[in-house]
Design a protein around this motif. Structure first.
Motif, mmCIF file in Angstrom:
data_model
loop_
_atom_site.group_PDB
_atom_site.id
_atom_site.type_symbol
_atom_site.label_atom_id
_atom_site.label_comp_id
_atom_site.label_asym_id
_atom_site.label_seq_id
_atom_site.Cartn_x
_atom_site.Cartn_y
_atom_site.Cartn_z
ATOM 1 N N LEU A 123 0.903 -1.321 -0.147
ATOM 2 C CA LEU A 123 -0.232 -0.052 0.031
ATOM 3 C C LEU A 123 0.841 1.175 0.049
ATOM 4 O O LEU A 123 0.420 2.137 -0.674
ATOM 5 C CB LEU A 123 -0.817 -0.074 1.308
ATOM 6 N N GLY A 124 2.172 1.206 0.764
ATOM 7 C CA GLY A 124 3.106 2.357 0.698
ATOM 8 C C GLY A 124 3.536 2.674 -0.711
ATOM 9 O O GLY A 124 3.566 3.865 -1.003
ATOM 10 N N ALA A 125 4.043 1.422 -1.414
ATOM 11 C CA ALA A 125 4.401 1.899 -2.677
ATOM 12 C C ALA A 125 3.352 2.430 -3.652
ATOM 13 O O ALA A 125 3.611 3.394 -4.471
ATOM 14 C CB ALA A 125 4.933 0.567 -3.376
ATOM 15 N N TRP A 126 2.107 1.890 -3.603
ATOM 16 C CA TRP A 126 0.865 2.361 -4.305
ATOM 17 C C TRP A 126 0.511 3.723 -3.941
ATOM 18 O O TRP A 126 0.325 4.668 -4.608
ATOM 19 C CB TRP A 126 -0.229 1.386 -4.275
ATOM 20 N N ALA A 127 0.680 3.946 -2.644
ATOM 21 C CA ALA A 127 0.213 5.580 -2.116
ATOM 22 C C ALA A 127 1.409 6.520 -2.741
ATOM 23 O O ALA A 127 1.173 7.661 -3.038
ATOM 24 C CB ALA A 127 0.243 5.690 -0.504
ATOM 25 N N ARG A 131 1.089 9.599 -5.609
ATOM 26 C CA ARG A 131 0.879 10.820 -4.584
ATOM 27 C C ARG A 131 -0.087 11.880 -5.020
ATOM 28 O O ARG A 131 -0.176 12.363 -6.024
ATOM 29 C CB ARG A 131 2.548 11.177 -4.474
ATOM 30 N N GLY A 132 -0.752 12.293 -4.021
ATOM 31 C CA GLY A 132 -1.598 13.533 -4.104
ATOM 32 C C GLY A 132 -3.018 13.014 -4.647
ATOM 33 O O GLY A 132 -3.860 13.994 -4.670
ATOM 34 N N THR A 133 -3.406 11.942 -4.767
ATOM 35 C CA THR A 133 -4.676 11.423 -4.837
ATOM 36 C C THR A 133 -5.298 10.993 -3.735
ATOM 37 O O THR A 133 -4.528 11.126 -2.653
ATOM 38 C CB THR A 133 -4.500 10.200 -6.210
ATOM 39 N N TRP A 134 -6.456 10.101 -3.820
ATOM 40 C CA TRP A 134 -7.132 9.772 -2.664
ATOM 41 C C TRP A 134 -6.487 8.521 -1.959
ATOM 42 O O TRP A 134 -6.611 8.459 -0.702
ATOM 43 C CB TRP A 134 -8.631 9.156 -3.238
ATOM 44 N N VAL A 135 -5.533 7.672 -2.938
ATOM 45 C CA VAL A 135 -4.934 6.875 -2.043
ATOM 46 C C VAL A 135 -3.799 7.312 -1.192
ATOM 47 O O VAL A 135 -3.694 6.564 -0.208
ATOM 48 C CB VAL A 135 -4.097 6.169 -3.137
ATOM 49 N N ASP A 136 -3.358 8.515 -1.318
ATOM 50 C CA ASP A 136 -2.533 9.133 -0.426
ATOM 51 C C ASP A 136 -3.085 9.276 1.112
ATOM 52 O O ASP A 136 -2.388 9.393 2.057
ATOM 53 C CB ASP A 136 -1.963 10.298 -0.925
ATOM 54 N N PRO A 140 -2.460 8.805 6.499
ATOM 55 C CA PRO A 140 -2.646 9.401 7.774
ATOM 56 C C PRO A 140 -3.761 8.235 8.643
ATOM 57 O O PRO A 140 -3.781 8.223 9.910
ATOM 58 C CB PRO A 140 -3.242 10.659 7.666
ATOM 59 N N ALA A 141 -4.636 7.777 7.865
ATOM 60 C CA ALA A 141 -5.476 6.854 8.399
ATOM 61 C C ALA A 141 -4.868 5.571 9.298
ATOM 62 O O ALA A 141 -5.183 5.093 10.162
ATOM 63 C CB ALA A 141 -6.585 6.284 7.539
ATOM 64 N N SER A 142 -3.887 4.916 8.271
ATOM 65 C CA SER A 142 -3.224 4.062 8.784
ATOM 66 C C SER A 142 -2.119 4.332 10.112
ATOM 67 O O SER A 142 -1.853 3.632 10.863
ATOM 68 C CB SER A 142 -2.326 3.238 7.988
ATOM 69 N N THR A 143 -1.752 5.494 9.998
ATOM 70 C CA THR A 143 -0.835 5.846 11.102
ATOM 71 C C THR A 143 -1.758 6.058 12.479
ATOM 72 O O THR A 143 -1.317 5.863 13.481
ATOM 73 C CB THR A 143 -0.180 7.349 10.593
ATOM 74 N N LEU A 144 -3.050 6.679 12.074
ATOM 75 C CA LEU A 144 -3.870 6.806 13.488
ATOM 76 C C LEU A 144 -4.002 5.294 13.923
ATOM 77 O O LEU A 144 -4.043 5.177 15.321
ATOM 78 C CB LEU A 144 -5.082 7.090 12.909
ATOM 79 N N GLY A 214 6.559 4.614 5.893
ATOM 80 C CA GLY A 214 8.021 4.504 5.563
ATOM 81 C C GLY A 214 8.291 4.152 4.010
ATOM 82 O O GLY A 214 8.903 4.924 3.450
ATOM 83 N N MET A 215 7.501 3.263 3.667
ATOM 84 C CA MET A 215 7.423 2.922 2.228
ATOM 85 C C MET A 215 6.960 4.081 1.300
ATOM 86 O O MET A 215 7.482 4.174 0.154
ATOM 87 C CB MET A 215 6.743 1.386 1.902
ATOM 88 N N ARG A 216 5.960 4.294 1.740
ATOM 89 C CA ARG A 216 5.341 5.804 0.982
ATOM 90 C C ARG A 216 6.575 7.047 0.844
ATOM 91 O O ARG A 216 6.731 7.382 -0.194
ATOM 92 C CB ARG A 216 4.173 6.102 1.432
#
Length: 330
Positions: A123-127, A131-136, A140-144, A214-216
């Motif tokens: 998911l990080g590679a995809w985000a 970058r800048g789309t809804w995937v990004d 923050p949701a996963s970090t929460l 980290g991957m993003r």
């Protein structure tokens, strides 16, 4: 070849230091751990002389022997696989208790760690690529989710799926009312998977956010490199640039982090195992601490140390194999 020899020597010295600390720390504690342990064992019956000797070798307290002699005898016991006898499970040897708990922790925490790492890195590679789309916004949701305390997530999942909806069992490693002991059958395997679902989900929810973040960030940094621009200028397909040029290079730091995580798999997830009463190394460690079981504590710490050092050594050797720069600088 020098690189591998240096790394191997470094980890051997580290292992010697860790085992030496494991020997000296009980002897630096106030009081005499060996006397305390023997007194507790005596409550369950007479302590055989051989067991008393092993306890004093592991924890000290033998006034007839010098510290150096005890140190040598301690190493001999380790090479013979003798870690002493547990007082909380007297007279079961420590090696038997660790051997019984280790497969549960490796199976549960190992599988959950791999799932969390693969999910987070993917998911990080995809985000990073989008970058800048809804995937990004998934970052923050996963970090929460990662910021939530382990025990809170575990209690919440147990309340929802065990108490309210009764989908999964709340405690244990398998159905003790159906199976007297672990056995090799499809029914038992299904019971184990069902009991491991909530503990594994707790680990995945609490861990995959860190991998994803980290991957993003590494992916965004890699996409700004000149070789990515060159690949785009050459007209390569976006899928090839994503997989071959960007993701493969961006995930190198994640591989190193994954090795460290695998090393700590043996330590288990102490809080999670305690909440779900899961029969792994983490619960065994809590049992040892609560019962002042010094021999068991030393045995668990030793196994964790060996696992962490082994995982780091293997990853160092792997890094040196795939990246020549590491060998030249190492």
């Amino acid at each position: 070849m020098k690189f591998y020899a240096r790394r191997l020597a470094f980890y051997l010295v580290t292992l010697w230091a860790a085992i030496s600390f494991n020997f000296f720390i009980p002897r630096l504690l106030p009081g005499n751990p060996a006397d305390i342990l023997l007194a507790k064992m005596a409550r369950n019956g007479e302590v055989p002389p051989a067991v008393e000797r092993n306890v004093r070798l592991l924890l000290g307290g033998d006034a007839d022997q010098s510290m150096w002699t005890q140190y040598i005898e301690y190493w001999k016991s380790l090479f013979q696989g003798n870690l002493g006898v547990s007082i909380t499970k007297y007279p079961t040897p420590v090696t038997s208790l660790i051997g019984a708990a280790l497969p549960w922790t490796l199976g549960l925490v190992g599988t959950a760690t791999i799932i969390a790492a693969v999910l987070g890195v993917g998911l990080g590679a995809w985000a990073g690529w989008k970058r800048g789309t809804w995937v990004d916004n998934l970052v923050p949701a996963s970090t929460l989710l990662q910021s939530l305390p382990y025990f809170w997530v575990a209690i919440l999942l147990a309340f929802l799926f065990s108490v309210q909806f009764k989908v999964f069992p709340r405690i244990g490693g398998y159905d003790v009312f159906t199976y007297d002991a672990p056995e090799l059958s499809w029914g038992f395997i299904g019971s184990v998977i069902k009991h491991a679902a909530l503990p594994a989900l707790t680990i995945v929810i609490s861990a995959f956010g860190g991998w994803m973040l980290g991957m993003r960030n590494m992916m965004v940094s890699t996409l700004s490199e000149d070789y990515i621009t060159t690949a785009e200028a050459k007209g390569l397909r976006p899928r090839r640039i994503f997989m071959t040029y960007a993701t493969r290079n961006a995930m190198l730091p994640s591989i190193a982090g994954f090795a460290v995580s695998l090393g700590f798999v043996v330590a288990g997830s102490i809080v999670m195992e305690q909440v779900f009463t899961y029969p792994g190394i983490g619960k065994l460690m809590i049992t040892a601490v609560q019962g002042n079981d010094y021999a068991l504590m030393q045995g668990v710490f030793l196994v964790i140390t060996l696992a962490v050092l082994s995982a780091n050594l293997l990853m160092d050797l792997f890094y040196g194999f795939v990246d020549p720069r590491v060998r030249s600088r190492g």
